[in-house]
Scaffold this motif. Structure first.
Motif, mmCIF file in Angstrom:
data_model
loop_
_atom_site.group_PDB
_atom_site.id
_atom_site.type_symbol
_atom_site.label_atom_id
_atom_site.label_comp_id
_atom_site.label_asym_id
_atom_site.label_seq_id
_atom_site.Cartn_x
_atom_site.Cartn_y
_atom_site.Cartn_z
ATOM 1 N N TRP A 179 0.808 -1.216 0.000
ATOM 2 C CA TRP A 179 0.000 0.000 0.000
ATOM 3 C C TRP A 179 0.842 1.267 0.000
ATOM 4 O O TRP A 179 0.333 2.350 0.215
ATOM 5 C CB TRP A 179 -0.943 -0.013 1.205
ATOM 6 C CG TRP A 179 -1.815 -1.220 1.203
ATOM 7 C CD1 TRP A 179 -1.688 -2.339 1.976
ATOM 8 C CD2 TRP A 179 -2.923 -1.456 0.339
ATOM 9 N NE1 TRP A 179 -2.656 -3.256 1.658
ATOM 10 C CE2 TRP A 179 -3.434 -2.742 0.648
ATOM 11 C CE3 TRP A 179 -3.541 -0.724 -0.677
ATOM 12 C CZ2 TRP A 179 -4.524 -3.292 -0.013
ATOM 13 C CZ3 TRP A 179 -4.628 -1.273 -1.336
ATOM 14 C CH2 TRP A 179 -5.103 -2.539 -1.002
ATOM 15 N N ALA A 180 2.140 1.118 -0.254
ATOM 16 C CA ALA A 180 3.022 2.280 -0.206
ATOM 17 C C ALA A 180 2.649 3.330 -1.256
ATOM 18 O O ALA A 180 2.614 4.527 -0.966
ATOM 19 C CB ALA A 180 4.472 1.835 -0.385
ATOM 20 N N VAL A 181 2.365 2.872 -2.477
ATOM 21 C CA VAL A 181 2.048 3.828 -3.546
ATOM 22 C C VAL A 181 0.704 4.498 -3.277
ATOM 23 O O VAL A 181 0.534 5.708 -3.520
ATOM 24 C CB VAL A 181 2.050 3.122 -4.918
ATOM 25 C CG1 VAL A 181 1.624 4.088 -6.014
ATOM 26 C CG2 VAL A 181 3.433 2.566 -5.214
ATOM 27 N N ALA A 182 -0.261 3.740 -2.742
ATOM 28 C CA ALA A 182 -1.550 4.343 -2.382
ATOM 29 C C ALA A 182 -1.345 5.408 -1.317
ATOM 30 O O ALA A 182 -1.968 6.491 -1.365
ATOM 31 C CB ALA A 182 -2.504 3.268 -1.876
ATOM 32 N N GLY A 183 -0.480 5.127 -0.354
ATOM 33 C CA GLY A 183 -0.193 6.103 0.685
ATOM 34 C C GLY A 183 0.439 7.361 0.124
ATOM 35 O O GLY A 183 0.144 8.474 0.570
ATOM 36 N N VAL A 184 1.312 7.190 -0.866
ATOM 37 C CA VAL A 184 1.945 8.346 -1.501
ATOM 38 C C VAL A 184 0.899 9.206 -2.211
ATOM 39 O O VAL A 184 0.914 10.441 -2.126
ATOM 40 C CB VAL A 184 3.025 7.883 -2.497
ATOM 41 C CG1 VAL A 184 3.506 9.055 -3.349
ATOM 42 C CG2 VAL A 184 4.197 7.281 -1.742
ATOM 43 N N LEU A 185 -0.017 8.557 -2.919
ATOM 44 C CA LEU A 185 -1.075 9.296 -3.618
ATOM 45 C C LEU A 185 -1.918 10.092 -2.637
ATOM 46 O O LEU A 185 -2.149 11.295 -2.830
ATOM 47 C CB LEU A 185 -1.946 8.327 -4.413
ATOM 48 C CG LEU A 185 -3.176 8.922 -5.104
ATOM 49 C CD1 LEU A 185 -2.781 10.007 -6.091
ATOM 50 C CD2 LEU A 185 -3.982 7.833 -5.795
ATOM 51 N N LEU A 186 -2.383 9.439 -1.577
ATOM 52 C CA LEU A 186 -3.205 10.114 -0.585
ATOM 53 C C LEU A 186 -2.428 11.231 0.104
ATOM 54 O O LEU A 186 -2.947 12.343 0.299
ATOM 55 C CB LEU A 186 -3.704 9.102 0.454
ATOM 56 C CG LEU A 186 -4.596 9.649 1.565
ATOM 57 C CD1 LEU A 186 -5.850 10.260 0.978
ATOM 58 C CD2 LEU A 186 -4.951 8.547 2.552
ATOM 59 N N THR A 187 -1.171 10.963 0.445
ATOM 60 C CA THR A 187 -0.340 11.974 1.089
ATOM 61 C C THR A 187 -0.148 13.183 0.179
ATOM 62 O O THR A 187 -0.197 14.335 0.631
ATOM 63 C CB THR A 187 1.036 11.380 1.454
ATOM 64 O OG1 THR A 187 0.853 10.271 2.328
ATOM 65 C CG2 THR A 187 1.914 12.418 2.138
ATOM 66 N N GLY A 188 0.068 12.926 -1.107
ATOM 67 C CA GLY A 188 0.258 14.023 -2.052
ATOM 68 C C GLY A 188 -0.973 14.905 -2.173
ATOM 69 O O GLY A 188 -0.873 16.137 -2.225
ATOM 70 N N VAL A 189 -2.153 14.272 -2.193
ATOM 71 C CA VAL A 189 -3.400 15.048 -2.283
ATOM 72 C C VAL A 189 -3.594 15.910 -1.038
ATOM 73 O O VAL A 189 -3.870 17.111 -1.120
ATOM 74 C CB VAL A 189 -4.599 14.103 -2.489
ATOM 75 C CG1 VAL A 189 -5.917 14.875 -2.381
ATOM 76 C CG2 VAL A 189 -4.510 13.408 -3.846
ATOM 77 N N VAL A 190 -3.427 15.284 0.140
ATOM 78 C CA VAL A 190 -3.633 16.005 1.406
ATOM 79 C C VAL A 190 -2.592 17.103 1.581
ATOM 80 O O VAL A 190 -2.915 18.246 1.939
ATOM 81 C CB VAL A 190 -3.599 15.023 2.595
ATOM 82 C CG1 VAL A 190 -3.646 15.787 3.920
ATOM 83 C CG2 VAL A 190 -4.757 14.039 2.504
ATOM 84 N N ALA A 191 -1.319 16.771 1.310
ATOM 85 C CA ALA A 191 -0.247 17.746 1.494
ATOM 86 C C ALA A 191 -0.384 18.918 0.524
ATOM 87 O O ALA A 191 -0.106 20.070 0.882
ATOM 88 C CB ALA A 191 1.112 17.066 1.319
ATOM 89 N N SER A 192 -0.825 18.650 -0.697
ATOM 90 C CA SER A 192 -1.020 19.741 -1.665
ATOM 91 C C SER A 192 -2.059 20.730 -1.161
ATOM 92 O O SER A 192 -1.894 21.953 -1.286
ATOM 93 C CB SER A 192 -1.446 19.172 -3.022
ATOM 94 O OG SER A 192 -0.442 18.347 -3.569
ATOM 95 N N GLY A 193 -3.150 20.194 -0.579
ATOM 96 C CA GLY A 193 -4.167 21.075 -0.017
ATOM 97 C C GLY A 193 -3.667 21.827 1.200
ATOM 98 O O GLY A 193 -3.892 23.038 1.339
ATOM 99 N N ALA A 194 -2.956 21.125 2.089
ATOM 100 C CA ALA A 194 -2.469 21.757 3.314
ATOM 101 C C ALA A 194 -1.461 22.855 3.019
ATOM 102 O O ALA A 194 -1.392 23.865 3.739
ATOM 103 C CB ALA A 194 -1.852 20.698 4.232
ATOM 104 N N LEU A 195 -0.662 22.668 1.971
ATOM 105 C CA LEU A 195 0.360 23.653 1.611
ATOM 106 C C LEU A 195 -0.164 24.692 0.626
ATOM 107 O O LEU A 195 0.607 25.518 0.125
ATOM 108 C CB LEU A 195 1.569 22.935 1.008
ATOM 109 C CG LEU A 195 2.343 22.003 1.956
ATOM 110 C CD1 LEU A 195 3.338 21.158 1.182
ATOM 111 C CD2 LEU A 195 3.043 22.828 3.034
ATOM 112 N N ASN A 196 -1.459 24.639 0.352
ATOM 113 C CA ASN A 196 -2.098 25.597 -0.565
ATOM 114 C C ASN A 196 -1.447 25.576 -1.951
ATOM 115 O O ASN A 196 -1.206 26.618 -2.559
ATOM 116 C CB ASN A 196 -2.053 27.015 0.027
ATOM 117 C CG ASN A 196 -3.052 27.955 -0.645
ATOM 118 O OD1 ASN A 196 -4.088 27.516 -1.151
ATOM 119 N ND2 ASN A 196 -2.739 29.234 -0.676
#
Length: 403
Positions: A179-196
């Motif tokens: 599930w590492a790649v799935a985690g990267v995808l989810l992290t990228g989406v959340v982090a992109s929003g958090a960092l505006n």
């Protein structure tokens, strides 16, 4: 090279499938649409095509490539990914302007029929199967490494975003590698929003309507589009694509795949799409252990990738706008990390599988990475050709001194 277990006597797609295969298919589709597919806009702008023509091009590619990949994967029980010729897009940016689009469509059709003809030529398919596994692995590594470099370049421009994605990937590989790649995808989406870092824009859900074109034929379009497109499809997609499969332990008969892609390309041409070919880069996502723990069941990941492509084909414009919300650095990091395991296994197979002291695999790697394109033919072809020459020279028996 992977040793595949014996196939079950009565395989079932639904029984063989696995959540990681579904995820691998989804990631393959996302990276394809976020990367090579958006390049069609460069062609459309250079050739002054309408938005409707560009969307029809994408529709034909995703629908027919997805369908062809599903059929081939189910018939061979191997992860056969079909996509369009990315080197062909690079050619069209400069070669298509000035050629009437109906003549271009005629050239697309001619090119597809030429690929079909290649699939009917047994000596060519035998030559593809004879490429030594270490050289195929080196070629695959050369295709993958630039995506790792782009992920690191993305870290240089967006260190917080890419950094947290890298940490998530390696942390998940320790506890749940599948599930590492799935985690990267989810992290990228959340982090992109958090960092505006999102690029918000209005997105309308709308069906894509294909535009069919009656092909016209001219010698100018044949020489400047059809023949180069066929050559680029073979050297830039089919050769490395079969190399990817061979590196992962899959050796399908090349003839049926060439013929299927030639038929699909000919059909796609009427909707304004150029060659459909065997996937190379993206194929690494569906052929590796992260796609399925059982190598003989990884064909399901390619089937899911084809299914997702067929679905998004119906909403091509909407999907491209949605992907545009994410920053380019997140997409680059996702691609690089999703392919990292494949990079490692390819490099290992290239150098551990080679004869001690052999320079054939390093030559393939260096030439293919160089980007050289004599005669307009891509570096992957010259890389494998140079490696084969070195391979043959190294195995030539030495004559005793004095003779």
């Amino acid at each position: 090279m992977t040793t595949l277990p014996a196939a079950s006597p009565a395989p079932s797609f639904w029984r063989d499938s696995h959540p990681s295969a579904v995820l691998a298919g989804l990631i393959t589709m996302l990276i394809g649409w976020a990367g090579p597919n958006v390049l069609i806009y460069s062609v459309a702008q250079a050739a002054h095509l309408s938005d409707a023509q560009a969307m029809s091009w994408l529709w034909a590619h995703a629908l027919l490539a997805g369908l062809t990949g599903i059929i081939l994967s189910l018939r061979t029980r191997m992860p056969i990914l079909v996509t369009w010729s990315t080197p062909g897009i690079a050619l069209l940016v400069t070669a298509l302007p000035g050629i009437p689009f109906p003549e271009a469509v005629g050239a697309f059709l001619t090119s597809g029929l030429l690929v079909l003809g290649l699939g009917l030529f047994p000596p060519l398919t035998r030559a593809l199967q004879a490429i030594p596994a270490p050289l195929a692995a080196a070629l695959n590594a050369a295709i993958l490494l630039p995506f790792g470099f782009r992920a690191l370049q993305a870290f240089g421009t967006a260190p917080a975003l890419v950094g947290v994605m890298i940490v998530a990937y390696f942390a998940l590989r320790l506890v749940a590698p599948r599930w590492a790649v799935a985690g990267v995808l989810l992290t990228g989406v959340v982090a992109s929003g958090a960092l505006n870092l999102w690029h918000p824009q209005p997105v309308a859900l709308a069906l894509t309507r294909p535009e069919f074109v009656l092909p016209q034929f001219s010698l100018h379009a044949t020489l400047n589009l059809a023949l180069p497109l066929m050559l680029l499809a073979f050297t830039g997609q089919f050769v490395p694509g079969f190399g990817v499969l061979k590196t992962s332990g899959y050796e399908p008969a090349p003839g049926p795949i060439l013929r299927a892609c030639g038929i699909a390309s000919s059909a796609a041409a009427f909707a304004g799409c150029h060659n459909l070919t065997l996937g190379a880069l993206l194929a690494n996502i569906v052929t590796g252990p992260e796609a399925h723990p059982d190598a003989r069941k990884r064909y399901t990941a390619a089937v899911w990738a084809g299914a997702f492509n067929m679905i998004v084909a119906l909403f091509a414009g909407t999907v491209l706008h949605l992907l545009g919300i994410l920053p380019t650095q997140a997409i680059a990091a996702l691609a690089g990390l999703a392919l990292l395991a494949a990079m490692g296994s390819s490099l290992q197979a290239a150098f551990q599988g080679a004869q001690a002291g052999s320079l054939a695999a390093p030559v393939v790697l260096l030439v293919a990475l160089s980007g050289i394109a004599p005669l307009g033919i891509g570096a992957p072809f010259w890389g494998i050709l140079a490696g084969l020459i070195v391979y043959a020279i190294e195995r030539r028996p030495l004559r005793p001194a004095g003779r």
